[in-house]
Enzyme design. Structure first.
Site, PDB file in Angstrom:
ATOM      1  N   CYS A 297     130.967  54.114 -10.684  1.00  0.00           N
ATOM      2  CA  CYS A 297     130.078  52.988 -10.970  1.00  0.00           C
ATOM      3  C   CYS A 297     130.824  51.737 -11.388  1.00  0.00           C
ATOM      4  CB  CYS A 297     129.099  53.360 -12.075  1.00  0.00           C
ATOM      5  SG  CYS A 297     128.219  54.841 -11.693  1.00  0.00           S
TER       6      CYS A 297
ATOM      7  N   THR B 249     120.320  56.234 -14.628  1.00  0.00           N
ATOM      8  CA  THR B 249     120.216  54.778 -14.795  1.00  0.00           C
ATOM      9  C   THR B 249     118.786  54.416 -15.188  1.00  0.00           C
ATOM     10  OG1 THR B 249     121.954  54.421 -13.160  1.00  0.00           O
ATOM     11  CG2 THR B 249     120.525  52.548 -13.620  1.00  0.00           C
TER      12      THR B 249
ATOM     13  N   GLN C  36     126.873  63.179 -18.573  1.00  0.00           N
ATOM     14  CA  GLN C  36     128.123  63.896 -18.319  1.00  0.00           C
ATOM     15  C   GLN C  36     128.259  65.146 -19.202  1.00  0.00           C
ATOM     16  OE1 GLN C  36     130.151  63.470 -15.879  1.00  0.00           O
ATOM     17  NE2 GLN C  36     129.718  61.401 -15.160  1.00  0.00           N
TER      18      GLN C  36
ATOM     19  N   SER D 252     120.842  63.352 -15.261  1.00  0.00           N
ATOM     20  CA  SER D 252     120.699  63.163 -13.821  1.00  0.00           C
ATOM     21  C   SER D 252     121.056  64.454 -13.088  1.00  0.00           C
ATOM     22  CB  SER D 252     121.660  62.059 -13.404  1.00  0.00           C
ATOM     23  OG  SER D 252     121.371  61.617 -12.118  1.00  0.00           O
ATOM     24  N   ALA D 253     120.236  64.819 -12.078  1.00  0.00           N
ATOM     25  CA  ALA D 253     120.453  66.102 -11.388  1.00  0.00           C
ATOM     26  C   ALA D 253     121.691  66.125 -10.506  1.00  0.00           C
ATOM     27  CB  ALA D 253     119.227  66.422 -10.534  1.00  0.00           C
ATOM     28  N   HIS D 254     122.068  64.960  -9.974  1.00  0.00           N
ATOM     29  CA  HIS D 254     123.157  65.001  -8.979  1.00  0.00           C
ATOM     30  C   HIS D 254     124.538  65.250  -9.591  1.00  0.00           C
ATOM     31  CE1 HIS D 254     125.061  60.939  -9.361  1.00  0.00           C
ATOM     32  NE2 HIS D 254     123.859  60.565  -9.776  1.00  0.00           N
TER      33      HIS D 254
ATOM     34  N   THR E 143     102.896  59.455  -7.885  1.00  0.00           N
ATOM     35  CA  THR E 143     102.945  60.850  -7.435  1.00  0.00           C
ATOM     36  C   THR E 143     104.297  61.466  -7.778  1.00  0.00           C
ATOM     37  OG1 THR E 143     101.503  60.225  -5.622  1.00  0.00           O
ATOM     38  CG2 THR E 143     102.661  62.343  -5.412  1.00  0.00           C
TER      39      THR E 143
HETATM   40  N1  PMP Z   1     125.360  57.652 -17.284  1.00  0.00           N
HETATM   41  C1  PMP Z   1     126.514  58.296 -17.095  1.00  0.00           C
HETATM   42  C2  PMP Z   1     127.295  58.756 -18.298  1.00  0.00           C
HETATM   43  C3  PMP Z   1     126.977  58.561 -15.799  1.00  0.00           C
HETATM   44  O1  PMP Z   1     128.122  59.206 -15.626  1.00  0.00           O
HETATM   45  C4  PMP Z   1     126.190  58.123 -14.705  1.00  0.00           C
HETATM   46  C5  PMP Z   1     126.625  58.387 -13.274  1.00  0.00           C
HETATM   47  N2  PMP Z   1     127.869  57.853 -12.944  1.00  0.00           N
HETATM   48  C6  PMP Z   1     125.000  57.432 -14.952  1.00  0.00           C
HETATM   49  C7  PMP Z   1     124.612  57.228 -16.261  1.00  0.00           C
HETATM   50  C8  PMP Z   1     124.116  56.953 -13.836  1.00  0.00           C
HETATM   51  O2  PMP Z   1     123.447  58.021 -13.281  1.00  0.00           O
HETATM   52  P1  PMP Z   1     122.549  57.913 -11.957  1.00  0.00           P
HETATM   53  O3  PMP Z   1     123.528  57.829 -10.831  1.00  0.00           O
HETATM   54  O4  PMP Z   1     121.776  59.173 -11.928  1.00  0.00           O
HETATM   55  O5  PMP Z   1     121.680  56.724 -12.083  1.00  0.00           O
END
Ligand code: PMP
Length: 375
Positions: free
Chosen positions: A321, A70, A179, A197-199, A235
Protein backbone atom coordinates in the site's frame (compact mmCIF):
# COMPACT_ATOMS: atom_id res chain seq x y z
CA UNK A 1 7.35 -19.68 -7.99
CA UNK A 2 8.21 -18.72 -4.42
CA UNK A 3 5.61 -16.38 -2.96
CA UNK A 4 6.92 -14.43 0.03
CA UNK A 5 4.38 -11.61 0.11
CA UNK A 6 1.65 -13.17 2.26
CA UNK A 7 1.22 -9.97 4.27
CA UNK A 8 0.21 -8.08 1.11
CA UNK A 9 -2.36 -10.70 0.25
CA UNK A 10 -2.84 -14.45 0.18
CA UNK A 11 -4.29 -16.80 -2.44
CA UNK A 12 -7.78 -18.11 -1.68
CA UNK A 13 -7.61 -21.60 -0.20
CA UNK A 14 -9.40 -24.47 -1.95
CA UNK A 15 -11.80 -24.97 0.96
CA UNK A 16 -12.76 -21.29 0.88
CA UNK A 17 -13.17 -21.32 -2.92
CA UNK A 18 -15.45 -24.29 -2.53
CA UNK A 19 -17.59 -22.35 -0.02
CA UNK A 20 -17.85 -19.35 -2.37
CA UNK A 21 -18.90 -21.56 -5.24
CA UNK A 22 -21.47 -23.56 -3.23
CA UNK A 23 -23.06 -20.53 -1.58
CA UNK A 24 -23.21 -18.60 -4.88
CA UNK A 25 -25.02 -21.50 -6.54
CA UNK A 26 -27.24 -22.67 -3.71
CA UNK A 27 -28.20 -19.49 -1.82
CA UNK A 28 -29.68 -17.16 -4.41
CA UNK A 29 -32.13 -15.35 -2.12
CA UNK A 30 -31.57 -11.92 -0.63
CA UNK A 31 -31.25 -12.32 3.17
CA UNK A 32 -33.48 -9.23 3.43
CA UNK A 33 -36.33 -10.95 1.50
CA UNK A 34 -39.25 -12.44 3.41
CA UNK A 35 -39.84 -15.57 1.29
CA UNK A 36 -38.33 -19.03 1.81
CA UNK A 37 -35.21 -18.37 -0.30
CA UNK A 38 -34.56 -15.16 1.60
CA UNK A 39 -35.01 -16.98 4.87
CA UNK A 40 -32.60 -19.73 3.78
CA UNK A 41 -29.96 -17.07 2.99
CA UNK A 42 -30.67 -15.21 6.24
CA UNK A 43 -30.15 -18.44 8.19
CA UNK A 44 -26.79 -19.03 6.52
CA UNK A 45 -25.80 -15.43 7.19
CA UNK A 46 -26.71 -15.91 10.83
CA UNK A 47 -24.81 -19.17 11.23
CA UNK A 48 -21.69 -17.88 9.40
CA UNK A 49 -21.71 -14.79 11.65
CA UNK A 50 -22.29 -16.92 14.77
CA UNK A 51 -19.23 -19.01 13.92
CA UNK A 52 -17.07 -15.89 13.72
CA UNK A 53 -18.58 -14.48 16.91
CA UNK A 54 -17.95 -17.75 18.79
CA UNK A 55 -14.30 -17.90 17.73
CA UNK A 56 -13.67 -14.40 19.10
CA UNK A 57 -16.05 -14.59 22.08
CA UNK A 58 -18.17 -11.66 20.88
CA UNK A 59 -21.85 -11.16 19.94
CA UNK A 60 -23.10 -11.50 16.38
CA UNK A 61 -24.44 -7.95 16.40
CA UNK A 62 -20.92 -6.70 17.14
CA UNK A 63 -19.77 -7.78 13.65
CA UNK A 64 -20.25 -5.33 10.79
CA UNK A 65 -19.20 -6.66 7.41
CA UNK A 66 -17.15 -4.34 5.24
CA UNK A 67 -15.28 -4.59 1.95
CA UNK A 68 -12.02 -5.02 3.86
CA UNK A 69 -9.83 -3.34 6.43
CA UNK A 70 -9.64 0.05 4.72
CA UNK A 71 -13.41 0.39 4.93
CA UNK A 72 -13.45 -0.95 8.50
CA UNK A 73 -10.81 1.61 9.52
CA UNK A 74 -12.88 4.41 7.91
CA UNK A 75 -16.09 3.21 9.52
CA UNK A 76 -14.42 3.04 12.93
CA UNK A 77 -12.47 6.27 12.99
CA UNK A 78 -14.81 8.56 11.07
CA UNK A 79 -17.78 6.84 12.75
CA UNK A 80 -16.38 7.70 16.21
CA UNK A 81 -15.37 11.21 15.15
CA UNK A 82 -18.87 12.01 13.84
CA UNK A 83 -20.64 10.44 16.80
CA UNK A 84 -18.54 12.07 19.53
CA UNK A 85 -17.31 15.41 18.13
CA UNK A 86 -19.39 17.33 20.65
CA UNK A 87 -17.38 15.74 23.47
CA UNK A 88 -14.05 16.43 21.79
CA UNK A 89 -12.06 16.54 18.59
CA UNK A 90 -8.81 15.01 19.78
CA UNK A 91 -7.56 11.70 18.34
CA UNK A 92 -4.31 9.82 19.04
CA UNK A 93 -2.68 7.32 16.69
CA UNK A 94 0.70 5.59 16.68
CA UNK A 95 3.56 6.11 14.23
CA UNK A 96 3.27 2.47 13.18
CA UNK A 97 -0.10 2.52 11.48
CA UNK A 98 -1.15 1.40 8.02
CA UNK A 99 -1.30 4.27 5.46
CA UNK A 100 -5.12 4.05 5.43
CA UNK A 101 -5.21 5.27 9.06
CA UNK A 102 -3.04 8.28 8.22
CA UNK A 103 -5.22 9.11 5.19
CA UNK A 104 -8.33 9.08 7.42
CA UNK A 105 -6.55 11.29 9.99
CA UNK A 106 -5.58 13.77 7.26
CA UNK A 107 -9.23 14.00 6.24
CA UNK A 108 -10.38 14.52 9.84
CA UNK A 109 -7.69 17.15 10.34
CA UNK A 110 -9.03 19.03 7.31
CA UNK A 111 -12.44 19.31 8.97
CA UNK A 112 -11.17 20.48 12.34
CA UNK A 113 -10.06 17.44 14.32
CA UNK A 114 -6.70 17.43 16.11
CA UNK A 115 -4.40 14.44 15.65
CA UNK A 116 -1.48 13.50 17.92
CA UNK A 117 1.08 10.78 17.17
CA UNK A 118 2.21 8.77 20.18
CA UNK A 119 5.93 7.96 20.36
CA UNK A 120 7.40 4.46 20.44
CA UNK A 121 10.74 3.18 21.70
CA UNK A 122 13.51 1.72 19.52
CA UNK A 123 11.93 -1.73 19.74
CA UNK A 124 8.69 -0.30 18.31
CA UNK A 125 6.80 -0.54 21.60
CA UNK A 126 4.33 2.29 22.28
CA UNK A 127 5.73 4.76 24.82
CA UNK A 128 3.22 4.39 27.66
CA UNK A 129 4.28 7.61 29.38
CA UNK A 130 3.85 9.57 26.18
CA UNK A 131 0.42 8.01 25.68
CA UNK A 132 -0.60 8.98 29.23
CA UNK A 133 0.65 12.51 28.65
CA UNK A 134 -1.28 12.86 25.37
CA UNK A 135 -4.68 11.69 26.64
CA UNK A 136 -6.91 14.64 27.50
CA UNK A 137 -10.52 15.20 28.57
CA UNK A 138 -11.45 15.81 24.92
CA UNK A 139 -9.62 12.73 23.54
CA UNK A 140 -12.39 10.75 21.84
CA UNK A 141 -10.29 8.02 20.22
CA UNK A 142 -6.95 6.20 20.32
CA UNK A 143 -6.10 3.96 17.36
CA UNK A 144 -3.11 1.63 17.59
CA UNK A 145 -2.56 -1.32 15.27
CA UNK A 146 -2.12 -4.77 16.79
CA UNK A 147 0.70 -5.75 14.42
CA UNK A 148 2.60 -3.30 12.22
CA UNK A 149 2.38 -4.35 8.57
CA UNK A 150 5.99 -3.56 7.69
CA UNK A 151 7.99 -4.85 10.64
CA UNK A 152 5.55 -7.20 12.36
CA UNK A 153 5.93 -5.30 15.65
CA UNK A 154 3.15 -6.38 17.98
CA UNK A 155 1.62 -4.08 20.60
CA UNK A 156 0.37 -5.16 24.03
CA UNK A 157 -3.25 -4.07 23.49
CA UNK A 158 -4.49 -5.08 26.93
CA UNK A 159 -1.94 -2.89 28.67
CA UNK A 160 -2.59 -0.02 26.27
CA UNK A 161 -6.32 -0.29 26.94
CA UNK A 162 -5.71 -0.10 30.70
CA UNK A 163 -3.66 3.06 30.29
CA UNK A 164 -6.25 4.70 28.04
CA UNK A 165 -9.23 3.88 30.25
CA UNK A 166 -7.40 4.94 33.43
CA UNK A 167 -6.65 8.35 31.92
CA UNK A 168 -10.08 8.83 30.34
CA UNK A 169 -12.80 6.19 30.66
CA UNK A 170 -14.74 7.76 27.75
CA UNK A 171 -11.88 7.49 25.24
CA UNK A 172 -12.63 4.81 22.66
CA UNK A 173 -9.87 2.36 21.66
CA UNK A 174 -9.65 1.10 18.07
CA UNK A 175 -7.08 -1.37 16.77
CA UNK A 176 -6.33 -2.30 13.18
CA UNK A 177 -5.93 -6.07 13.62
CA UNK A 178 -5.50 -6.85 9.91
CA UNK A 179 -1.97 -8.22 10.26
CA UNK A 180 -2.69 -9.98 13.56
CA UNK A 181 -5.81 -12.05 12.94
CA UNK A 182 -4.99 -15.51 11.67
CA UNK A 183 -1.33 -15.11 12.64
CA UNK A 184 -1.45 -14.68 16.41
CA UNK A 185 -4.11 -14.96 19.12
CA UNK A 186 -6.10 -11.75 19.54
CA UNK A 187 -8.60 -10.69 22.17
CA UNK A 188 -11.33 -8.36 20.99
CA UNK A 189 -12.18 -7.50 24.58
CA UNK A 190 -8.89 -5.57 24.77
CA UNK A 191 -10.41 -2.98 22.40
CA UNK A 192 -13.72 -1.26 21.59
CA UNK A 193 -13.32 -1.47 17.82
CA UNK A 194 -11.16 -3.69 15.58
CA UNK A 195 -10.63 -3.99 11.81
CA UNK A 196 -9.75 -7.05 9.76
CA UNK A 197 -9.65 -8.28 6.16
CA UNK A 198 -10.22 -11.76 4.69
CA UNK A 199 -7.65 -11.58 1.92
CA UNK A 200 -4.80 -11.71 4.44
CA UNK A 201 -5.94 -15.10 5.70
CA UNK A 202 -6.58 -17.11 2.50
CA UNK A 203 -10.05 -15.63 2.11
CA UNK A 204 -11.38 -13.62 -0.84
CA UNK A 205 -10.64 -9.99 -1.58
CA UNK A 206 -13.53 -7.58 -0.94
CA UNK A 207 -14.69 -8.72 2.48
CA UNK A 208 -13.68 -8.06 6.07
CA UNK A 209 -15.36 -6.81 9.19
CA UNK A 210 -15.37 -4.20 11.87
CA UNK A 211 -15.80 -5.42 15.43
CA UNK A 212 -17.77 -2.81 17.36
CA UNK A 213 -18.44 -3.41 21.03
CA UNK A 214 -22.11 -2.98 21.90
CA UNK A 215 -20.97 -0.56 24.60
CA UNK A 216 -19.99 2.14 22.15
CA UNK A 217 -21.75 4.26 19.57
CA UNK A 218 -20.57 5.19 16.08
CA UNK A 219 -22.37 7.00 13.28
CA UNK A 220 -22.91 5.23 9.91
CA UNK A 221 -20.88 6.35 6.91
CA UNK A 222 -23.42 5.13 4.38
CA UNK A 223 -27.20 5.22 4.44
CA UNK A 224 -29.71 2.87 2.87
CA UNK A 225 -32.13 0.09 3.59
CA UNK A 226 -31.94 -3.53 4.74
CA UNK A 227 -32.52 -5.06 8.11
CA UNK A 228 -29.15 -6.76 8.63
CA UNK A 229 -27.08 -3.91 10.03
CA UNK A 230 -27.81 -0.20 10.17
CA UNK A 231 -24.10 0.61 9.88
CA UNK A 232 -23.82 -1.32 6.62
CA UNK A 233 -27.11 -1.20 4.73
CA UNK A 234 -27.72 -3.00 1.44
CA UNK A 235 -27.68 -6.64 0.37
CA UNK A 236 -25.03 -8.60 2.28
CA UNK A 237 -22.54 -10.42 -0.01
CA UNK A 238 -23.40 -13.86 1.34
CA UNK A 239 -20.83 -15.95 -0.62
CA UNK A 240 -18.06 -13.62 0.59
CA UNK A 241 -19.35 -13.62 4.17
CA UNK A 242 -19.56 -17.43 4.27
CA UNK A 243 -16.03 -17.51 2.80
CA UNK A 244 -14.76 -15.06 5.44
CA UNK A 245 -16.24 -17.23 8.17
CA UNK A 246 -14.59 -20.33 6.71
CA UNK A 247 -11.23 -18.55 6.30
CA UNK A 248 -11.32 -17.39 9.93
CA UNK A 249 -12.06 -20.92 11.16
CA UNK A 250 -9.21 -22.35 9.08
CA UNK A 251 -6.78 -19.58 10.08
CA UNK A 252 -7.39 -20.01 13.77
CA UNK A 253 -6.48 -23.66 13.73
CA UNK A 254 -3.10 -24.49 15.39
CA UNK A 255 -1.97 -20.85 15.57
CA UNK A 256 0.87 -21.53 18.01
CA UNK A 257 2.19 -24.60 16.20
CA UNK A 258 2.20 -22.70 12.92
CA UNK A 259 3.92 -19.73 14.52
CA UNK A 260 6.69 -21.97 15.89
CA UNK A 261 7.31 -23.40 12.41
CA UNK A 262 7.36 -19.95 10.80
CA UNK A 263 9.79 -18.82 13.49
CA UNK A 264 12.24 -21.51 12.34
CA UNK A 265 11.96 -20.27 8.75
CA UNK A 266 12.41 -16.66 9.88
CA UNK A 267 15.56 -17.56 11.84
CA UNK A 268 16.97 -19.50 8.91
CA UNK A 269 16.71 -16.42 6.68
CA UNK A 270 18.21 -14.13 9.32
CA UNK A 271 21.17 -16.47 9.91
CA UNK A 272 21.85 -16.49 6.16
CA UNK A 273 21.57 -12.73 5.63
CA UNK A 274 23.08 -11.24 8.78
CA UNK A 275 26.59 -12.16 7.63
CA UNK A 276 26.43 -9.28 5.10
CA UNK A 277 27.44 -6.00 6.74
CA UNK A 278 25.27 -3.98 4.35
CA UNK A 279 22.11 -5.86 5.23
CA UNK A 280 20.28 -4.67 8.33
CA UNK A 281 17.69 -6.92 9.89
CA UNK A 282 14.79 -4.73 11.00
CA UNK A 283 13.55 -7.11 13.65
CA UNK A 284 12.82 -6.14 17.23
CA UNK A 285 11.92 -8.31 20.19
CA UNK A 286 8.24 -7.58 19.46
CA UNK A 287 8.25 -8.64 15.77
CA UNK A 288 6.07 -11.60 14.88
CA UNK A 289 7.90 -14.17 12.70
CA UNK A 290 5.47 -13.97 9.76
CA UNK A 291 6.83 -10.54 8.80
CA UNK A 292 10.57 -10.14 8.28
CA UNK A 293 11.86 -6.73 7.26
CA UNK A 294 15.39 -6.06 6.06
CA UNK A 295 17.24 -3.07 4.61
CA UNK A 296 19.77 -3.73 1.86
CA UNK A 297 21.71 -0.52 2.40
CA UNK A 298 23.72 -0.58 -0.85
CA UNK A 299 20.97 -1.59 -3.31
CA UNK A 300 17.67 0.11 -4.13
CA UNK A 301 14.85 -2.20 -3.04
CA UNK A 302 13.00 -1.90 -6.38
CA UNK A 303 16.14 -3.10 -8.20
CA UNK A 304 16.49 -6.13 -5.95
CA UNK A 305 12.80 -6.97 -6.09
CA UNK A 306 12.91 -6.97 -9.89
CA UNK A 307 15.97 -9.20 -9.90
CA UNK A 308 14.17 -11.67 -7.63
CA UNK A 309 11.06 -11.37 -9.83
CA UNK A 310 13.05 -12.90 -12.69
CA UNK A 311 13.45 -16.01 -10.53
CA UNK A 312 9.73 -15.93 -9.75
CA UNK A 313 10.43 -14.99 -6.16
CA UNK A 314 7.95 -12.41 -4.93
CA UNK A 315 8.79 -9.89 -2.19
CA UNK A 316 7.55 -6.42 -1.16
CA UNK A 317 9.38 -3.11 -0.77
CA UNK A 318 7.77 -1.68 2.36
CA UNK A 319 4.12 -2.56 2.01
CA UNK A 320 2.02 -3.05 -1.08
CA UNK A 321 0.00 0.00 0.00
CA UNK A 322 2.90 2.40 0.37
CA UNK A 323 5.48 1.07 -2.10
CA UNK A 324 7.95 3.66 -3.27
CA UNK A 325 7.78 5.83 -0.15
CA UNK A 326 10.24 5.99 2.66
CA UNK A 327 9.12 3.41 5.19
CA UNK A 328 7.42 5.40 7.95
CA UNK A 329 7.56 2.41 10.30
CA UNK A 330 11.32 1.98 9.92
CA UNK A 331 11.73 5.74 10.47
CA UNK A 332 9.58 5.53 13.62
CA UNK A 333 11.67 2.69 15.03
CA UNK A 334 15.24 3.38 13.82
CA UNK A 335 15.09 7.07 12.81
CA UNK A 336 17.45 6.33 9.90
CA UNK A 337 16.45 7.62 6.45
CA UNK A 338 18.85 5.38 4.53
CA UNK A 339 17.56 2.33 6.34
CA UNK A 340 13.98 3.47 5.74
CA UNK A 341 14.60 3.93 2.00
CA UNK A 342 16.04 0.47 1.51
CA UNK A 343 13.50 -1.83 3.08
CA UNK A 344 12.34 -5.16 1.76
CA UNK A 345 9.57 -7.13 3.41
CA UNK A 346 9.71 -10.92 3.31
CA UNK A 347 6.40 -12.27 4.54
CA UNK A 348 5.95 -15.89 5.46
CA UNK A 349 2.98 -18.15 6.06
CA UNK A 350 2.39 -21.58 7.49
CA UNK A 351 2.11 -22.79 3.88
CA UNK A 352 5.69 -21.63 3.17
CA UNK A 353 7.96 -24.68 2.95
CA UNK A 354 11.53 -25.20 4.16
CA UNK A 355 12.47 -26.00 0.54
CA UNK A 356 11.10 -22.64 -0.61
CA UNK A 357 13.09 -20.82 2.05
CA UNK A 358 16.28 -22.74 1.18
CA UNK A 359 15.87 -21.88 -2.49
CA UNK A 360 15.10 -18.24 -1.66
CA UNK A 361 18.27 -17.99 0.44
CA UNK A 362 20.38 -19.61 -2.28
CA UNK A 363 19.14 -17.25 -5.01
CA UNK A 364 19.23 -14.21 -2.72
CA UNK A 365 22.91 -14.85 -1.89
CA UNK A 366 23.84 -15.55 -5.50
CA UNK A 367 22.20 -12.35 -6.77
CA UNK A 368 23.37 -10.19 -3.89
CA UNK A 369 26.98 -11.34 -4.29
CA UNK A 370 26.79 -10.63 -8.03
CA UNK A 371 25.73 -7.05 -7.27
CA UNK A 372 28.51 -6.71 -4.69
CA UNK A 373 31.13 -7.76 -7.26
CA UNK A 374 29.98 -5.11 -9.75
CA UNK A 375 29.95 -2.34 -7.10
N1 PMP B 1 -4.48 -2.35 7.64
C1 PMP B 1 -3.37 -3.10 7.58
C2 PMP B 1 -2.53 -3.25 8.82
C3 PMP B 1 -3.02 -3.75 6.39
O1 PMP B 1 -1.92 -4.50 6.34
C4 PMP B 1 -3.86 -3.59 5.26
C5 PMP B 1 -3.55 -4.28 3.94
N2 PMP B 1 -2.30 -3.94 3.40
C6 PMP B 1 -4.99 -2.77 5.36
C7 PMP B 1 -5.27 -2.18 6.58
C8 PMP B 1 -5.93 -2.57 4.21
O2 PMP B 1 -6.69 -3.70 4.02
P1 PMP B 1 -7.68 -3.91 2.77
O3 PMP B 1 -6.78 -4.22 1.62
O4 PMP B 1 -8.51 -5.07 3.15
O5 PMP B 1 -8.47 -2.68 2.60
Amino acid sequence: MIYLDYSATTPVSYEVLDTISKVTKEFIGNPNSLHALGLKSAQLLESATKQIADIFGISTNEIIYTSGATEANNMAIIGVAMAHHRKGKHIIVSKLEHPSIYAICEYLKSIGFEIDYVKNDNEGLIDFDDLKRLIRDDTILVSICAVNSETGVRQPLKMIRQIIKKENIATIFHSDMTQAIGKIAVNFHDVDLASMSAHKIFGPKGIGFLYKSNMIKIVPLIYGSGKVNELKPGTPPLPLIAALSKAIRLANDSLEKRERFINLLNNKIITALEQYPNIKINKTKYSIPQILNISIMNVMPETFIHIMDKHEIYLSTNTACSSGDISSSIMAIYNDIKRAKHTIRISLSYVTTTEEVNKFIEIFKEEYEKIMQVK
